[in-house]
Design an enzyme around this catalytic site. Sequence first.
Site, mmCIF file in Angstrom:
data_model
loop_
_atom_site.group_PDB
_atom_site.id
_atom_site.type_symbol
_atom_site.label_atom_id
_atom_site.label_comp_id
_atom_site.label_asym_id
_atom_site.label_seq_id
_atom_site.Cartn_x
_atom_site.Cartn_y
_atom_site.Cartn_z
ATOM 1 N N LYS A 163 0.946 14.593 1.968
ATOM 2 C CA LYS A 163 -0.418 14.926 1.541
ATOM 3 C C LYS A 163 -0.594 16.442 1.396
ATOM 4 O O LYS A 163 -1.595 16.918 0.862
ATOM 5 C CB LYS A 163 -1.436 14.356 2.521
ATOM 6 N N HIS A 171 0.793 -1.233 0.000
ATOM 7 C CA HIS A 171 0.000 0.000 0.000
ATOM 8 C C HIS A 171 0.819 1.273 0.000
ATOM 9 O O HIS A 171 0.250 2.365 0.029
ATOM 10 C CB HIS A 171 -0.914 0.063 1.226
ATOM 11 N N LYS A 178 -8.150 13.812 5.583
ATOM 12 C CA LYS A 178 -7.272 12.648 5.473
ATOM 13 C C LYS A 178 -6.241 12.784 6.578
ATOM 14 O O LYS A 178 -6.166 13.822 7.238
ATOM 15 C CB LYS A 178 -6.600 12.594 4.106
ATOM 16 N N ARG A 179 -5.429 11.743 6.795
ATOM 17 C CA ARG A 179 -4.361 11.860 7.779
ATOM 18 C C ARG A 179 -3.501 13.085 7.455
ATOM 19 O O ARG A 179 -3.320 13.436 6.291
ATOM 20 C CB ARG A 179 -3.513 10.586 7.792
ATOM 21 N N LYS A 222 -14.812 8.521 -2.967
ATOM 22 C CA LYS A 222 -16.062 8.810 -2.249
ATOM 23 C C LYS A 222 -16.595 10.175 -2.659
ATOM 24 O O LYS A 222 -17.800 10.360 -2.853
ATOM 25 C CB LYS A 222 -15.827 8.756 -0.733
ATOM 26 N N THR A 231 -8.520 6.862 -1.314
ATOM 27 C CA THR A 231 -9.838 6.267 -1.498
ATOM 28 C C THR A 231 -10.929 7.288 -1.220
ATOM 29 O O THR A 231 -12.048 7.158 -1.716
ATOM 30 C CB THR A 231 -10.041 5.041 -0.586
HETATM 31 O O1 73E Z 1 -2.786 5.808 -0.564
HETATM 32 C C1 73E Z 1 -3.295 5.132 0.556
HETATM 33 C C2 73E Z 1 -4.199 4.000 0.087
HETATM 34 O O2 73E Z 1 -5.329 4.507 -0.565
HETATM 35 C C3 73E Z 1 -2.160 4.565 1.398
HETATM 36 O O3 73E Z 1 -1.369 5.628 1.894
HETATM 37 C C4 73E Z 1 -2.719 3.754 2.551
HETATM 38 O O4 73E Z 1 -3.511 2.691 2.003
HETATM 39 C C5 73E Z 1 -4.639 3.150 1.259
HETATM 40 C C6 73E Z 1 -5.438 1.934 0.811
HETATM 41 O O5 73E Z 1 -4.778 1.217 -0.159
HETATM 42 C C7 73E Z 1 -1.653 3.201 3.422
HETATM 43 N N1 73E Z 1 -1.699 3.091 4.765
HETATM 44 C C8 73E Z 1 -0.562 2.537 5.155
HETATM 45 N N2 73E Z 1 0.177 2.299 4.107
HETATM 46 N N3 73E Z 1 -0.497 2.730 3.015
HETATM 47 C C9 73E Z 1 -0.184 2.218 6.528
HETATM 48 C C10 73E Z 1 1.135 1.893 6.839
HETATM 49 C C11 73E Z 1 1.481 1.594 8.139
HETATM 50 C C12 73E Z 1 0.526 1.613 9.139
HETATM 51 C C13 73E Z 1 -0.783 1.924 8.834
HETATM 52 C C14 73E Z 1 -1.145 2.225 7.524
#
Ligand code: 73E
Length: 858
Positions: free
Chosen positions: A596, A365, A590-591, A705, A701
């Site tokens: 970002k 991810h 978002k976070r 939405k 994501t």
């Molecule tokens: O871009 C997003 C993505 O839409 C991405 O940053 C996020 O996953 C979403 C779903 O695919 C994400 N979260 C984490 N890594 N990618 C993450 C890493 C460590 C701890 C918690 C979350």
Amino acid sequence: DTKKKTNGKAKPVPMELIRVDQQKAAAETEILRKIAYQVGVDAESVTAQQAYQGVAWTVRERLIDAFNKTQAYWREKDPKFIYYLSAEFLMGRTLTNAVNNLGLEGEFGEAIRKLGYSLEELQSQEQNASLGNGGLGRLAACFLDSIATLSLPGWGYGIRYRYGMFRQGLENGYQSESPDYWLTNGNPWEIPRRELAYKIGFYGSVQQGKWVPDEQVYAVAYDNPIPGYGTKTVGNLRLFDCQPMSEFKLASFNEGKYSEATDAKRKAEDISAVLYPNDATEYGRELRLKQQIFFVSAAIQDTLARFKKTHKDMKELPSKACFQMNDTHPTIAVAELMRLLIDQEGLKWDAAWDITTKSLAFTNHTVMPEALEKWPVKVMAKLLPRHMEIIEKIDSIWKDSLRAKVTSEVGSQPKQAAPEKAAEATKEAAAEPPVDPVEAALAKYSIITENPWEKGVKLVNMAFMATIGSKSTNGVAAIHSEIIKETIFKDFYELSPEKFQNKTNGVTPRRWLAYCNPGLSKLITKTLGSDEWISKTDQLTGLKQHADDKAFQKQWRSIKLENKQRLADLIKSKTGISVPTNALYDVQIKRIHEYKRQHLNMFSVVNRYLEIKAASPEERKKFVPRVVIIGGKAASAYVMAKKMIKLVTSLGDVINNDPEVSDLLKVVFIPDYNVSLAETIIPGAEVSQHISTAGTEASGTSNMKFQMNGCLIIGTMDGANIEIAQESGKENMFVFGVDAKDIGRLREERKNFKVNDPRWEKVMSFLTGNTFEQGLFQDLVDNVNDMSKANDWFLLGNDFTDYLRAQDEIDVLYKDQDAWTKRSILYTASSGFFSSDRCIDQYAKEIWDVKPCPVPSS
Ligand code: 73E
């Protein structure tokens, strides 16, 4: 008590005692009974919370009826299952989703009204299940909804954290954090399976090839039924709670050593106590690794136990089960499945490896280096000695399989040192052992690597182990899946290109359109002539033909206005700030993270503010009024992200109270952003910001939405924005910024870069000037503006001017409300692709090989 807990053998129940739903009383009567006997209050006057409890416990029974039938049907049919392993499931609230997915809105809506409440009011009494950080956790929740909706046999597996994502408050404009105890009022949506507990070990040693742990705990199962939409299928999310092997040491207690008496219990309960609040970063704490092995081991043991009830040969496992690993967090599964197959099931290494690599699949991810988990070998060897042995063996066999290839490649390269330098080199090498060039070349494929920052410290690269140990590796948007093939997994991609896939994320159209935006949902259904679009989102394209229809546009706009009013009310109640509904609602939720770029958004706000201030009263009339809304949490240790929140709140304090600006600009930070707030914010938004530096946001994501809800997007060519632009037409999106392929070069050139735009200087001076406490934003400004230190890693300076251009385009279009509304309609009409149903269908066919197994209707 070290024996496995067990329920004993099941005995058949006489048919006449099986009630299930055949004797269903009217919802109303059931709710009143629940209020009386479950909640324990006199039904003559009930609080909203008591009414919620009564309704929720009643809906629970309907849910469990369908759940039991589904699970029994699947036991009988024995289809192949998908097990979605995830450290996070960001479920939000359940009531509305359950009522609607089960098709109970008529019956229950009526009963709730008779109690004097509305479904919305009761739902607001429910605590959010915030067992996730952000996109990754919410994606897992959307996936469960789609898996059930498509009637795919599948369960989620995770941790039942007692404290979810922290609650965010504001103190003097800074983020404050407090624990999220979400179980205060109980949880009607879970079924505790106290008799279903698995032993999980830690520490100890390996004796005669088998692990003898020093510490053991129980993983106790809690089932959370997941209703599909338009189907009788109800899937399952099985979460594990950690419990000690024995309650407390009575001997210690009797000796007055109270703390010692309960030591083990506390230690065990710590494991499932709190969600780590880091999104896209890793701190490598031992407790986190404990959490990972805890739920992964429990999930695999649970699956194998069920599998063995009907199958003798472990070789059949890959035809009955697929485990999807949601990022690296559950990837210890590779070693754990190997260990269980070899040490407990008695399989040979090769047979176990064959089963493992056919049963596991991996999703990446993020490419943020700080999020790629690498556990120190020392920590792994201490906590999981047998797993460490297995990982070393996997790594060594893996490298053996590549040695011949690498040897021929190294042999074909020119020799490194010239002959005269060789003697010199030999002298130097005397201190250190000589490096074998083949071994050195193999290092790039190795699971066990040296920490580049700490010589001699070895690390286990979990992403490498995951990709080696699974049948497929996928990214989460087209661009991201390409990037991982060129960067972090380059060498692996070259070895086995067929293993790499893309699965562009999706979101559930039930929660994120049909239920959160009932006004728009009704209009869509009326216009398309049926509500089939809720599960067949391609039908939304049928709206395109109405995009130019003025009467339709008017209805569309009036629904947006109602949603804006709801959002304005929410803002008022959460922040005390009044915002006008005739302004353009601009949202970034978002976070909070530098990549970002919420600060880029704020730079544009400052620029707008300065422009309004500089304008004459006459010129001010030309400005399109804007409400800029920000929401999101910063990781507790992320200093710069916390400063970004302070930037938003400080700007809000200045701008919102400036009479010269009046209603032309408002800046609002909505604290404690979570799933249920998103359900009100998104339908009320008119433009939303997805402005990460190209190449950094894997997918995103919330962009999907917003698109579904007809909210226009300003964004970079990053993550799924690119595909959204393809679907909605790039000319319909406010696109700006540098291209992902140029990022590397631009980062190299930062030392010599200067922003060629006088507005940038003005913004920087404003932020460091006397409007704010001396030096308050100096660090933030230096971070993007001090090029002598080659700062601005996320290239705000490079994108600033183009971003302001895109912002201007927004204002221009907004003045033409018909053109704006047309675009809004086209966004919704072309959002069908981003349904998680499409995404899950692709996973099921292209990775899992799992087929629908719908429960028959009667
Ligand atoms: O871009 C997003 C993505 O839409 C991405 O940053 C996020 O996953 C979403 C779903 O695919 C994400 N979260 C984490 N890594 N990618 C993450 C890493 C460590 C701890 C918690 C979350």
